[in-house]
Design a protein around this motif. Structure first.
Motif, PDB file in Angstrom:
ATOM      1  N   VAL A   1       0.872  -1.186   0.000  1.00  0.00           N
ATOM      2  CA  VAL A   1       0.000   0.000   0.000  1.00  0.00           C
ATOM      3  C   VAL A   1       0.904   1.230   0.000  1.00  0.00           C
ATOM      4  CG1 VAL A   1      -1.777   1.298   1.220  1.00  0.00           C
ATOM      5  CG2 VAL A   1      -1.835  -1.202   1.240  1.00  0.00           C
ATOM      6  N   ILE A   2       0.785   2.044  -1.037  1.00  0.00           N
ATOM      7  CA  ILE A   2       1.641   3.225  -1.175  1.00  0.00           C
ATOM      8  C   ILE A   2       1.149   4.312  -0.230  1.00  0.00           C
ATOM      9  CG2 ILE A   2       2.507   4.992  -2.772  1.00  0.00           C
ATOM     10  CD1 ILE A   2       2.033   2.945  -5.039  1.00  0.00           C
ATOM     11  N   LEU A   3       2.039   4.775   0.652  1.00  0.00           N
ATOM     12  CA  LEU A   3       1.682   5.775   1.658  1.00  0.00           C
ATOM     13  C   LEU A   3       2.095   7.184   1.257  1.00  0.00           C
ATOM     14  CD1 LEU A   3       2.802   3.801   4.859  1.00  0.00           C
ATOM     15  CD2 LEU A   3       0.519   3.897   3.828  1.00  0.00           C
ATOM     16  N   SER A   4       3.290   7.304   0.633  1.00  0.00           N
ATOM     17  CA  SER A   4       3.769   8.628   0.252  1.00  0.00           C
ATOM     18  C   SER A   4       4.759   8.522  -0.911  1.00  0.00           C
ATOM     19  CB  SER A   4       4.438   9.336   1.440  1.00  0.00           C
ATOM     20  OG  SER A   4       5.649   8.675   1.790  1.00  0.00           O
TER      21      SER A   4
ATOM     22  N   PHE B   1      -5.193   5.884  -5.395  1.00  0.00           N
ATOM     23  CA  PHE B   1      -4.366   5.445  -6.518  1.00  0.00           C
ATOM     24  C   PHE B   1      -4.272   6.549  -7.577  1.00  0.00           C
ATOM     25  CE2 PHE B   1      -3.401   2.909 -10.358  1.00  0.00           C
ATOM     26  CZ  PHE B   1      -2.262   2.258  -9.878  1.00  0.00           C
ATOM     27  N   GLU B   2      -5.311   7.391  -7.649  1.00  0.00           N
ATOM     28  CA  GLU B   2      -5.283   8.520  -8.584  1.00  0.00           C
ATOM     29  C   GLU B   2      -4.163   9.491  -8.215  1.00  0.00           C
ATOM     30  OE1 GLU B   2      -8.337  11.857 -10.449  1.00  0.00           O
ATOM     31  OE2 GLU B   2      -8.719  11.017  -8.460  1.00  0.00           O
ATOM     32  N   ASP B   3      -3.952   9.720  -6.917  1.00  0.00           N
ATOM     33  CA  ASP B   3      -2.845  10.578  -6.484  1.00  0.00           C
ATOM     34  C   ASP B   3      -1.517  10.022  -6.967  1.00  0.00           C
ATOM     35  OD1 ASP B   3      -4.666  12.174  -5.161  1.00  0.00           O
ATOM     36  OD2 ASP B   3      -4.298  11.269  -3.191  1.00  0.00           O
ATOM     37  N   VAL B   4      -1.361   8.713  -6.867  1.00  0.00           N
ATOM     38  CA  VAL B   4      -0.126   8.059  -7.323  1.00  0.00           C
ATOM     39  C   VAL B   4       0.063   8.269  -8.818  1.00  0.00           C
ATOM     40  CG1 VAL B   4       1.084   5.853  -7.555  1.00  0.00           C
ATOM     41  CG2 VAL B   4      -0.269   6.326  -5.496  1.00  0.00           C
ATOM     42  N   GLN B   5      -0.993   8.035  -9.589  1.00  0.00           N
ATOM     43  CA  GLN B   5      -0.911   8.185 -11.039  1.00  0.00           C
ATOM     44  C   GLN B   5      -0.507   9.594 -11.436  1.00  0.00           C
ATOM     45  OE1 GLN B   5      -4.955   6.710 -11.843  1.00  0.00           O
ATOM     46  NE2 GLN B   5      -4.038   5.145 -13.148  1.00  0.00           N
ATOM     47  N   ARG B   6      -1.100  10.569 -10.781  1.00  0.00           N
ATOM     48  CA  ARG B   6      -0.837  11.964 -11.157  1.00  0.00           C
ATOM     49  C   ARG B   6       0.616  12.356 -10.906  1.00  0.00           C
ATOM     50  NH1 ARG B   6      -6.062  15.790  -9.969  1.00  0.00           N
ATOM     51  NH2 ARG B   6      -7.409  14.773 -11.484  1.00  0.00           N
ATOM     52  N   ILE B   7       1.159  11.910  -9.792  1.00  0.00           N
ATOM     53  CA  ILE B   7       2.561  12.230  -9.491  1.00  0.00           C
ATOM     54  C   ILE B   7       3.484  11.504 -10.458  1.00  0.00           C
ATOM     55  CG2 ILE B   7       4.394  12.037  -7.760  1.00  0.00           C
ATOM     56  CD1 ILE B   7       2.197  12.323  -5.613  1.00  0.00           C
ATOM     57  N   VAL B   8       3.196  10.236 -10.708  1.00  0.00           N
ATOM     58  CA  VAL B   8       4.058   9.416 -11.567  1.00  0.00           C
ATOM     59  C   VAL B   8       4.031   9.909 -13.017  1.00  0.00           C
ATOM     60  CG1 VAL B   8       4.288   7.111 -12.597  1.00  0.00           C
ATOM     61  CG2 VAL B   8       3.969   7.356 -10.125  1.00  0.00           C
ATOM     62  N   GLN B   9       2.860  10.267 -13.498  1.00  0.00           N
ATOM     63  CA  GLN B   9       2.731  10.652 -14.905  1.00  0.00           C
ATOM     64  C   GLN B   9       3.573  11.862 -15.276  1.00  0.00           C
ATOM     65  OE1 GLN B   9      -1.494  11.071 -15.554  1.00  0.00           O
ATOM     66  NE2 GLN B   9      -1.797   8.894 -15.936  1.00  0.00           N
TER      67      GLN B   9
ATOM     68  N   VAL C   1       7.228   5.352  -0.016  1.00  0.00           N
ATOM     69  CA  VAL C   1       7.096   4.644   1.259  1.00  0.00           C
ATOM     70  C   VAL C   1       5.840   3.794   1.159  1.00  0.00           C
ATOM     71  CG1 VAL C   1       6.748   4.813   3.742  1.00  0.00           C
ATOM     72  CG2 VAL C   1       8.264   6.440   2.583  1.00  0.00           C
ATOM     73  N   VAL C   2       5.996   2.471   1.340  1.00  0.00           N
ATOM     74  CA  VAL C   2       4.868   1.558   1.223  1.00  0.00           C
ATOM     75  C   VAL C   2       4.698   0.777   2.518  1.00  0.00           C
ATOM     76  CG1 VAL C   2       5.265   1.326  -1.261  1.00  0.00           C
ATOM     77  CG2 VAL C   2       6.218  -0.381   0.291  1.00  0.00           C
ATOM     78  N   ALA C   3       3.453   0.427   2.798  1.00  0.00           N
ATOM     79  CA  ALA C   3       3.154  -0.429   3.954  1.00  0.00           C
ATOM     80  C   ALA C   3       3.188  -1.874   3.474  1.00  0.00           C
ATOM     81  CB  ALA C   3       1.795  -0.083   4.532  1.00  0.00           C
ATOM     82  N   ARG C   4       4.040  -2.697   4.132  1.00  0.00           N
ATOM     83  CA  ARG C   4       4.194  -4.107   3.731  1.00  0.00           C
ATOM     84  C   ARG C   4       4.264  -4.981   4.980  1.00  0.00           C
ATOM     85  NH1 ARG C   4       9.283  -5.334   0.104  1.00  0.00           N
ATOM     86  NH2 ARG C   4       8.049  -4.098  -1.397  1.00  0.00           N
ATOM     87  N   LEU C   5       3.257  -5.803   5.144  1.00  0.00           N
ATOM     88  CA  LEU C   5       3.213  -6.741   6.274  1.00  0.00           C
ATOM     89  C   LEU C   5       3.422  -6.023   7.605  1.00  0.00           C
ATOM     90  CD1 LEU C   5       5.307  -9.675   4.727  1.00  0.00           C
ATOM     91  CD2 LEU C   5       2.812  -9.456   4.871  1.00  0.00           C
ATOM     92  N   GLY C   6       2.759  -4.875   7.768  1.00  0.00           N
ATOM     93  CA  GLY C   6       2.811  -4.145   9.028  1.00  0.00           C
ATOM     94  C   GLY C   6       4.019  -3.247   9.199  1.00  0.00           C
ATOM     95  N   LYS C   7       4.897  -3.171   8.214  1.00  0.00           N
ATOM     96  CA  LYS C   7       6.080  -2.319   8.305  1.00  0.00           C
ATOM     97  C   LYS C   7       6.104  -1.319   7.149  1.00  0.00           C
ATOM     98  CE  LYS C   7       8.980  -5.883  10.487  1.00  0.00           C
ATOM     99  NZ  LYS C   7      10.241  -6.670  10.369  1.00  0.00           N
ATOM    100  N   ASP C   8       6.755  -0.173   7.374  1.00  0.00           N
ATOM    101  CA  ASP C   8       6.970   0.806   6.315  1.00  0.00           C
ATOM    102  C   ASP C   8       8.281   0.507   5.607  1.00  0.00           C
ATOM    103  OD1 ASP C   8       4.662   1.959   7.155  1.00  0.00           O
ATOM    104  OD2 ASP C   8       5.564   3.778   7.975  1.00  0.00           O
TER     105      ASP C   8
END
Length: 375
Positions: free
Chosen positions: A167-170, A179-187, A197-204
């Motif tokens: 899960v993308i946090l920032s 997910f739209e926020d992610v697309q706009r920054i990436v594009q 920074v992503v959340a993975r199995l309870g950790k950042d």
């Protein structure tokens, strides 16, 4: 397909297109009209469309409100103008008494003329903010949690170490909520390293990925954008409608308008610098197609398209090209510095160059539209 079916398909595009273009052009010209009247300028005509008049009326201030046969644009003709492009009628100006000259466009100070001209594009931006505010306030916004589902093979995300269910946090310290926020920054960040920074199995977990430049189909045609190479996990549990009050809707609308301005300005700048391709330009045929598609989705989607188109027209008109509003402002800037206007011959040459440029742009955009249809 029968002839009647073809006609129905064409009407299904044309009517939404005329609606979208009509409100965008009307508010653009209304900006010129209102500030012109505020500055004491008499308005001879307000026309929605060009060519022969279909219908019209004269208001109590002597302005002829008219509907032209050709709906691709409009104009405001101020007193003393030779035409709707605010070219001065030199013969009429030379014989005007001082009292009449005071209510003409050319009889105003350079600052008033600049205010009248810039009011058109500004009205386009205000229209977009109003539309976006209404959409957010009435319909809210569909939010998809930025959870990764699929990762493209050999893509930027795979190279950076993204995993399914992240899960993308920032991104670069900017919090993302959808997910739209992610697309706009990436594009807008092709070939630029981004820190995720992503959340993975309870950790950042911190990952660095560089979106790759790719051509993708958008609402207005092909566009070169940054691509991360991930798909969202678009299950029902990850979707929700976010509701907003009027103040927050206005704030979001202002941000949305600025985002479209930034995107459009970046493309236009890249076009002049040779970094962007002209085959991404779209003309009236493509806009009509998209209008028809948005009308099928719903009235809010059609209004959203009108807001985006309004911003694009506002930016286009601010380009420092003679014939466009930006060209007038360029001339007024020179006049303010010199203390007097450029001579008529230089201005006429500039307007001819501007007309050639605008016509060439329209032909190129229409050619792109036809090329897309044939493909």
């Amino acid at each position: 397909m029968s002839i009647s079916a073809h006609l129905a398909a064409v009407a299904g595009n044309i009517l939404p297109f005329l609606f979208v273009l009509g409100i965008v052009v009307f508010f653009h010209e209304l900006g010129h009209f209102l500030i012109g009247r505020l500055c004491g300028v008499k308005v001879d005509a307000f026309s929605l469309g060009f060519g022969p008049e279909i219908t019209g009326f004269v208001d109590r201030w002597g302005t002829r409100w008219r509907l032209g046969l050709l709906p691709l644009g409009g104009y405001v003709k101020f007193h003393g103008d030779a035409n709707g492009a605010s070219m001065t009628d030199e013969e009429a100006a030379a014989s005007m008494p001082e009292a009449e000259r005071k209510v003409t466009f050319f009889g105003q100070s350079v600052w008033k003329r600049a205010a009248i001209v810039v009011a058109g594009p500004l009205a386009n931006f205000v229209l977009a903010i109003v539309i976006f505010t209404g959409i957010f306030a009435i319909h809210g916004r569909g939010v998809l949690i930025p959870q990764v589902d699929k990762i493209s093979h050999n893509g930027a995300a795979e190279a950076a170490g993204f995993k399914p269910n992240d899960v993308i946090l920032s991104i670069d310290g900017r919090k993302v909520d959808s997910f739209e926020d992610v697309q706009r920054i990436v594009q807008v960040s092709s070939d630029v390293p981004l820190t995720f920074v992503v959340a993975r199995l309870g950790k950042d977990v911190t990952l660095v990925a560089t979106p790759r430049r790719r051509s993708q189909t958008t609402a207005t045609g092909l566009a070169d954008v940054g691509v991360l190479g991930v798909e969202a996990k678009a299950v029902e549990a990850n979707w929700h409608i976010q509701r907003y009050g009027l103040v927050k809707s206005f704030q979001l609308a202002t941000g949305e308008t600025w985002y479209v301005i930034d995107q459009t300005a970046t493309y236009v700048r890249g076009l002049f610098l040779g970094r962007e391709s002209t085959d991404q330009l779209s003309g009236p045929i493509r806009i009509a197609e998209v209008s028809g598609e948005m009308a099928k989705v719903g009235f809010a989607a059609l209004l959203n398209l009108a807001a985006v188109l309004s911003i694009s027209i506002g930016i286009l008109n601010l380009l420092p090209i003679p014939l466009l509003d930006g060209g007038h402002l360029f001339y007024y800037a020179i006049e303010a510095v010199r203390g007097k206007a450029l001579n008529d011959r230089i201005q006429q040459v500039g307007f001819r160059i501007g007309l050639t440029f605008v016509l060439g742009l329209m032909i190129l955009a229409t050619y792109n539209d036809i090329l897309r249809l044939t493909k």
